[in-house]
Design a protein around this motif. Structure first.
Motif, PDB file in Angstrom:
ATOM      1  N   LEU A 106      -3.493   6.098 -14.204  1.00  0.00           N
ATOM      2  CA  LEU A 106      -3.252   5.906 -12.774  1.00  0.00           C
ATOM      3  C   LEU A 106      -4.525   5.439 -12.093  1.00  0.00           C
ATOM      4  CD1 LEU A 106      -1.504   9.180 -11.483  1.00  0.00           C
ATOM      5  CD2 LEU A 106      -0.397   7.078 -12.229  1.00  0.00           C
ATOM      6  N   HIS A 107      -4.346   4.655 -11.045  1.00  0.00           N
ATOM      7  CA  HIS A 107      -5.399   4.374 -10.072  1.00  0.00           C
ATOM      8  C   HIS A 107      -5.019   5.222  -8.871  1.00  0.00           C
ATOM      9  CE1 HIS A 107      -7.857   1.839  -7.286  1.00  0.00           C
ATOM     10  NE2 HIS A 107      -6.945   2.308  -6.439  1.00  0.00           N
ATOM     11  N   VAL A 108      -5.948   6.007  -8.364  1.00  0.00           N
ATOM     12  CA  VAL A 108      -5.711   6.777  -7.133  1.00  0.00           C
ATOM     13  C   VAL A 108      -6.816   6.432  -6.150  1.00  0.00           C
ATOM     14  CG1 VAL A 108      -4.415   8.679  -8.179  1.00  0.00           C
ATOM     15  CG2 VAL A 108      -6.910   8.817  -8.078  1.00  0.00           C
ATOM     16  N   ASP A 109      -6.459   6.313  -4.871  1.00  0.00           N
ATOM     17  CA  ASP A 109      -7.494   6.049  -3.876  1.00  0.00           C
ATOM     18  C   ASP A 109      -7.135   6.650  -2.538  1.00  0.00           C
ATOM     19  OD1 ASP A 109      -6.251   4.025  -2.040  1.00  0.00           O
ATOM     20  OD2 ASP A 109      -6.331   2.689  -3.772  1.00  0.00           O
ATOM     21  N   VAL A 110      -8.138   6.689  -1.663  1.00  0.00           N
ATOM     22  CA  VAL A 110      -7.998   7.328  -0.360  1.00  0.00           C
ATOM     23  C   VAL A 110      -8.103   6.312   0.775  1.00  0.00           C
ATOM     24  CG1 VAL A 110      -8.678   9.623  -1.152  1.00  0.00           C
ATOM     25  CG2 VAL A 110     -10.449   8.025  -0.383  1.00  0.00           C
ATOM     26  N   ARG A 111      -7.569   5.105   0.536  1.00  0.00           N
ATOM     27  CA  ARG A 111      -7.525   4.093   1.605  1.00  0.00           C
ATOM     28  C   ARG A 111      -6.757   4.656   2.800  1.00  0.00           C
ATOM     29  NH1 ARG A 111      -4.360  -0.661  -1.156  1.00  0.00           N
ATOM     30  NH2 ARG A 111      -5.320   0.246  -2.998  1.00  0.00           N
TER      31      ARG A 111
END
Length: 147
Positions: A106-111
């Motif tokens: 997974l790619h997870v981000d906080v955009r």
């Protein structure tokens, strides 16, 4: 034991080519929350990337990785579907970006906006190509989209 938080170290999240690190605290908080929810370690494949390294690995221009907002991860012994379902339960990631990759991570981000995608055979496609959207979100068991 980590030197950035209880379970994450600078070495895990720093750029693989130069060692530089930019890190939004929301990402670290989200990774810790995911680990607690899953009950297994979160393996970080990529965290921060300098612009040069991002280009070398084929990252998209202006990637969240280059701003310290993203990590590529997997959870040992957990299916891609289960990883996705866990990630959407993490407050920091639910409102940000979650990408699922046919390589099993997974790619997870906080955009600052919600984004979902999948990458299959090197092409970006809809999230439904690899996983199903969860029907229910725990925490009061509410239906997707309802307050």
């Amino acid at each position: 034991m980590g030197d950035l938080s209880a379970h994450f170290s600078r070495q895990e999240l720093a750029c693989r080519c130069c060692g530089q690190l930019k890190l939004d605290s929301r990402l670290l908080d989200g990774l810790e929350a995911l680990r607690a929810l899953a009950g297994v370690p979160v393996i970080v494949h990529a965290g921060y990337r300098c612009e040069r390294h991002n280009a070398e690995v084929g990252g998209v221009p202006h990637s969240e990785h280059t701003r310290g907002l993203a990590a590529d991860i997997h959870l040992p012994g957990v299916t891609l579907q289960q990883m996705y379902e866990l990630a959407v339960e993490v407050r920091q990631f639910e409102g940000g970006g979650i990408g699922v990759y046919d390589g099993g991570f997974l790619h997870v981000d906080v955009r600052d906006r919600r984004a979902r995608w999948a990458r299959v055979s090197g092409k970006y496609v809809g999230i439904g190509e690899l996983v199903r959207e969860p029907e229910l979100v725990t925490e009061g068991v509410r239906e997707e989209g309802l307050p």
